[in-house]
Design a protein around this motif. Structure first.
Motif, PDB file in Angstrom:
ATOM      1  N   LEU A 151     -11.890   9.708   1.151  1.00 26.79           N
ATOM      2  CA  LEU A 151     -11.020   8.633   0.664  1.00 26.79           C
ATOM      3  C   LEU A 151     -11.706   7.286   0.859  1.00 26.79           C
ATOM      4  CD1 LEU A 151      -7.630   9.926   2.101  1.00 26.79           C
ATOM      5  CD2 LEU A 151      -8.420  10.048  -0.276  1.00 26.79           C
ATOM      6  N   ASP A 152     -11.878   6.549  -0.217  1.00 27.14           N
ATOM      7  CA  ASP A 152     -12.649   5.307  -0.124  1.00 27.14           C
ATOM      8  C   ASP A 152     -11.880   4.076  -0.588  1.00 27.14           C
ATOM      9  OD1 ASP A 152     -12.559   5.820  -2.816  1.00 27.14           O
ATOM     10  OD2 ASP A 152     -14.714   5.834  -3.119  1.00 27.14           O
ATOM     11  N   GLY A 153     -10.559   4.131  -0.551  1.00 26.19           N
ATOM     12  CA  GLY A 153      -9.760   2.992  -0.991  1.00 26.19           C
ATOM     13  C   GLY A 153      -9.072   2.237   0.131  1.00 26.19           C
ATOM     14  N   TRP A 154      -9.543   2.401   1.358  1.00 21.28           N
ATOM     15  CA  TRP A 154      -8.898   1.732   2.492  1.00 21.28           C
ATOM     16  C   TRP A 154      -9.160   0.233   2.435  1.00 21.28           C
ATOM     17  CZ3 TRP A 154      -5.273   4.364   4.665  1.00 21.28           C
ATOM     18  CH2 TRP A 154      -5.347   5.758   4.643  1.00 21.28           C
ATOM     19  N   ILE A 155      -8.130  -0.534   2.703  1.00 22.38           N
ATOM     20  CA  ILE A 155      -8.185  -1.990   2.642  1.00 22.38           C
ATOM     21  C   ILE A 155      -8.184  -2.532   4.064  1.00 22.38           C
ATOM     22  CG2 ILE A 155      -6.968  -4.055   1.832  1.00 22.38           C
ATOM     23  CD1 ILE A 155      -5.613  -2.145  -0.269  1.00 22.38           C
ATOM     24  N   PRO A 156      -9.136  -3.414   4.386  1.00 21.95           N
ATOM     25  CA  PRO A 156      -9.126  -3.995   5.738  1.00 21.95           C
ATOM     26  C   PRO A 156      -7.829  -4.769   5.980  1.00 21.95           C
ATOM     27  CG  PRO A 156     -11.183  -4.500   4.605  1.00 21.95           C
ATOM     28  CD  PRO A 156     -10.261  -3.891   3.594  1.00 21.95           C
ATOM     29  N   LYS A 157      -7.320  -4.680   7.187  1.00 24.49           N
ATOM     30  CA  LYS A 157      -6.130  -5.466   7.551  1.00 24.49           C
ATOM     31  C   LYS A 157      -6.568  -6.873   7.916  1.00 24.49           C
ATOM     32  CE  LYS A 157      -3.034  -1.923   9.355  1.00 24.49           C
ATOM     33  NZ  LYS A 157      -1.945  -2.033   8.426  1.00 24.49           N
ATOM     34  N   GLU A 158      -5.674  -7.806   7.628  1.00 21.80           N
ATOM     35  CA  GLU A 158      -5.899  -9.191   8.045  1.00 21.80           C
ATOM     36  C   GLU A 158      -4.824  -9.571   9.042  1.00 21.80           C
ATOM     37  OE1 GLU A 158      -6.833 -12.508   5.570  1.00 21.80           O
ATOM     38  OE2 GLU A 158      -7.764 -11.187   4.085  1.00 21.80           O
ATOM     39  N   ILE A 159      -5.265 -10.064  10.174  1.00 16.06           N
ATOM     40  CA  ILE A 159      -4.346 -10.542  11.194  1.00 16.06           C
ATOM     41  C   ILE A 159      -4.810 -11.939  11.595  1.00 16.06           C
ATOM     42  CG2 ILE A 159      -3.459 -10.177  13.534  1.00 16.06           C
ATOM     43  CD1 ILE A 159      -3.571  -7.187  12.970  1.00 16.06           C
TER      44      ILE A 159
ATOM     45  N   ILE B 242       1.812  21.482   6.518  1.00 15.52           N
ATOM     46  CA  ILE B 242       1.359  22.708   5.868  1.00 15.52           C
ATOM     47  C   ILE B 242       2.503  23.713   5.835  1.00 15.52           C
ATOM     48  CG2 ILE B 242      -0.380  24.539   5.880  1.00 15.52           C
ATOM     49  CD1 ILE B 242      -1.536  21.648   5.715  1.00 15.52           C
ATOM     50  N   GLU B 243       2.829  24.192   4.634  1.00 14.46           N
ATOM     51  CA  GLU B 243       3.835  25.244   4.467  1.00 14.46           C
ATOM     52  C   GLU B 243       3.247  26.327   3.587  1.00 14.46           C
ATOM     53  OE1 GLU B 243       8.112  23.106   4.841  1.00 14.46           O
ATOM     54  OE2 GLU B 243       7.094  22.758   2.934  1.00 14.46           O
ATOM     55  N   ASN B 244       3.245  27.546   4.107  1.00 16.56           N
ATOM     56  CA  ASN B 244       2.685  28.694   3.393  1.00 16.56           C
ATOM     57  C   ASN B 244       1.265  28.438   2.909  1.00 16.56           C
ATOM     58  OD1 ASN B 244       5.003  30.341   3.664  1.00 16.56           O
ATOM     59  ND2 ASN B 244       5.986  29.127   2.065  1.00 16.56           N
ATOM     60  N   GLY B 245       0.473  27.762   3.759  1.00 14.89           N
ATOM     61  CA  GLY B 245      -0.936  27.541   3.463  1.00 14.89           C
ATOM     62  C   GLY B 245      -1.247  26.371   2.540  1.00 14.89           C
ATOM     63  N   LYS B 246      -0.215  25.631   2.115  1.00 10.36           N
ATOM     64  CA  LYS B 246      -0.426  24.501   1.218  1.00 10.36           C
ATOM     65  C   LYS B 246       0.139  23.222   1.809  1.00 10.36           C
ATOM     66  CE  LYS B 246      -0.470  27.119  -3.041  1.00 10.36           C
ATOM     67  NZ  LYS B 246       0.021  27.285  -4.383  1.00 10.36           N
ATOM     68  N   VAL B 247      -0.450  22.099   1.437  1.00  6.77           N
ATOM     69  CA  VAL B 247       0.072  20.817   1.903  1.00  6.77           C
ATOM     70  C   VAL B 247       1.356  20.524   1.137  1.00  6.77           C
ATOM     71  CG1 VAL B 247      -0.348  18.333   2.073  1.00  6.77           C
ATOM     72  CG2 VAL B 247      -2.244  19.944   2.435  1.00  6.77           C
ATOM     73  N   SER B 248       2.464  20.401   1.869  1.00  5.74           N
ATOM     74  CA  SER B 248       3.750  20.121   1.230  1.00  5.74           C
ATOM     75  C   SER B 248       4.117  18.651   1.312  1.00  5.74           C
ATOM     76  CB  SER B 248       4.854  20.972   1.856  1.00  5.74           C
ATOM     77  OG  SER B 248       5.031  20.621   3.213  1.00  5.74           O
ATOM     78  N   GLU B 249       3.464  17.932   2.261  1.00  2.00           N
ATOM     79  CA  GLU B 249       3.790  16.514   2.439  1.00  2.00           C
ATOM     80  C   GLU B 249       2.636  15.837   3.158  1.00  2.00           C
ATOM     81  OE1 GLU B 249       7.568  13.909   4.137  1.00  2.00           O
ATOM     82  OE2 GLU B 249       7.577  16.091   4.352  1.00  2.00           O
ATOM     83  N   VAL B 250       2.419  14.547   2.840  1.00  2.20           N
ATOM     84  CA  VAL B 250       1.446  13.733   3.532  1.00  2.20           C
ATOM     85  C   VAL B 250       2.210  12.621   4.240  1.00  2.20           C
ATOM     86  CG1 VAL B 250      -0.603  12.260   3.321  1.00  2.20           C
ATOM     87  CG2 VAL B 250      -0.334  14.230   1.797  1.00  2.20           C
ATOM     88  N   LEU B 251       1.994  12.498   5.540  1.00  3.36           N
ATOM     89  CA  LEU B 251       2.669  11.486   6.344  1.00  3.36           C
ATOM     90  C   LEU B 251       1.635  10.501   6.871  1.00  3.36           C
ATOM     91  CD1 LEU B 251       4.718  14.106   8.331  1.00  3.36           C
ATOM     92  CD2 LEU B 251       5.591  12.708   6.475  1.00  3.36           C
ATOM     93  N   PRO B 252       1.844   9.280   7.170  1.00  5.42           N
ATOM     94  CA  PRO B 252       3.133   8.619   7.230  1.00  5.42           C
ATOM     95  C   PRO B 252       3.630   8.294   5.846  1.00  5.42           C
ATOM     96  CG  PRO B 252       1.421   7.040   7.769  1.00  5.42           C
ATOM     97  CD  PRO B 252       0.774   8.358   7.509  1.00  5.42           C
TER      98      PRO B 252
ATOM     99  N   LYS C 172      -5.678   1.410  -1.551  1.00  5.46           N
ATOM    100  CA  LYS C 172      -5.575   1.033  -2.969  1.00  5.46           C
ATOM    101  C   LYS C 172      -4.759   2.090  -3.697  1.00  5.46           C
ATOM    102  CE  LYS C 172      -9.950  -1.357  -2.973  1.00  5.46           C
ATOM    103  NZ  LYS C 172     -11.382  -1.173  -3.084  1.00  5.46           N
ATOM    104  N   GLY C 173      -3.656   1.684  -4.309  1.00  7.35           N
ATOM    105  CA  GLY C 173      -2.777   2.627  -4.986  1.00  7.35           C
ATOM    106  C   GLY C 173      -1.718   3.214  -4.070  1.00  7.35           C
ATOM    107  N   GLU C 174      -1.696   2.757  -2.810  1.00  9.32           N
ATOM    108  CA  GLU C 174      -0.728   3.222  -1.808  1.00  9.32           C
ATOM    109  C   GLU C 174      -0.885   4.725  -1.540  1.00  9.32           C
ATOM    110  OE1 GLU C 174       1.356   1.173  -0.119  1.00  9.32           O
ATOM    111  OE2 GLU C 174       0.588  -0.554  -1.200  1.00  9.32           O
ATOM    112  N   LYS C 175       0.068   5.280  -0.827  1.00 11.23           N
ATOM    113  CA  LYS C 175      -0.018   6.691  -0.445  1.00 11.23           C
ATOM    114  C   LYS C 175       0.019   7.610  -1.664  1.00 11.23           C
ATOM    115  CE  LYS C 175       3.325   9.021   1.674  1.00 11.23           C
ATOM    116  NZ  LYS C 175       4.221   9.526   2.712  1.00 11.23           N
ATOM    117  N   ILE C 176       0.699   7.184  -2.726  1.00  8.56           N
ATOM    118  CA  ILE C 176       0.791   8.037  -3.919  1.00  8.56           C
ATOM    119  C   ILE C 176      -0.591   8.353  -4.484  1.00  8.56           C
ATOM    120  CG2 ILE C 176       1.156   6.144  -5.561  1.00  8.56           C
ATOM    121  CD1 ILE C 176       2.927   9.525  -5.718  1.00  8.56           C
ATOM    122  N   ALA C 177      -1.541   7.420  -4.369  1.00 11.51           N
ATOM    123  CA  ALA C 177      -2.905   7.653  -4.857  1.00 11.51           C
ATOM    124  C   ALA C 177      -3.577   8.774  -4.062  1.00 11.51           C
ATOM    125  CB  ALA C 177      -3.726   6.372  -4.776  1.00 11.51           C
ATOM    126  N   ILE C 178      -3.304   8.825  -2.754  1.00  9.06           N
ATOM    127  CA  ILE C 178      -3.865   9.885  -1.908  1.00  9.06           C
ATOM    128  C   ILE C 178      -3.233  11.227  -2.269  1.00  9.06           C
ATOM    129  CG2 ILE C 178      -4.028  10.736   0.471  1.00  9.06           C
ATOM    130  CD1 ILE C 178      -4.218   7.770   1.329  1.00  9.06           C
TER     131      ILE C 178
END
Length: 149
Positions: free
Chosen positions: A116-124, A139-149, A47-53
């Motif tokens: 994190l409690d916004g995970w949406i079940p997949k439908e197949i 992690i760069e210099n002890g801080k999160v610089s990016e969240v992947l995927p 919910k809110g896509e990766k930007i919310a995380i």
């Protein structure tokens, strides 16, 4: 029990690590099956896509005093109800070698991911299914610089 998991990469329940009340929905009681994160129409179902995380992570202000560099990946299962469990951690140096970066930082990122409690079940094919998801924290210099995927 089979020598091999149902699918390569399946996470087996471990009573020392996993909540006993977390249940897989599976594709059938005798053959539980979980899809990978890349199955289905969307690759990232939150919910809110990766930007919310990323925004929530910024508010948490999680960092390491030791200025470590590398990657911490948390892999887990999202069941057909959108609940998460079976969390596993992997840590790598910047050159992708297995190494422990900072145990305290790893634990904080694991707890953050578990919160994190916004995970949406997949439908197949019209059915809600279990699927594996992961978040890799660069992690760069002890801080999160990016969240992947």
């Amino acid at each position: 029990m089979s020598k091999y998991p149902n699918t390569v990469g399946d996470i087996e329940f471990d009573r020392k690590l996993d909540a006993a009340n977390f249940k897989k929905c599976g594709a059938g009681k005798d053959k539980p099956f979980s899809f990978q994160y890349y199955h289905g129409a969307k690759g990232f179902d939150y919910k809110g896509e990766k930007i919310a995380i990323v925004e929530k992570l910024k508010k948490e202000n999680i960092y390491s005093e030791n200025k470590s560099n590398g990657f911490i990946t948390v892999r887990f299962l999202v069941n057909c109800e959108g609940k998460t469990g079976l969390f596993r951690l992997q840590h790598m140096s910047p050159d992708l070698k297995d190494t422990v970066l900072d145990v305290e930082l790893e634990n904080k990122l694991l707890q953050f991911t578990q919160s994190l409690d916004g995970w949406i079940p997949k439908e197949i094919n019209g059915s809600k299914v279990d699927y594996y998801q992961y978040l890799t924290y660069k992690i760069e210099n002890g801080k999160v610089s990016e969240v992947l995927p």
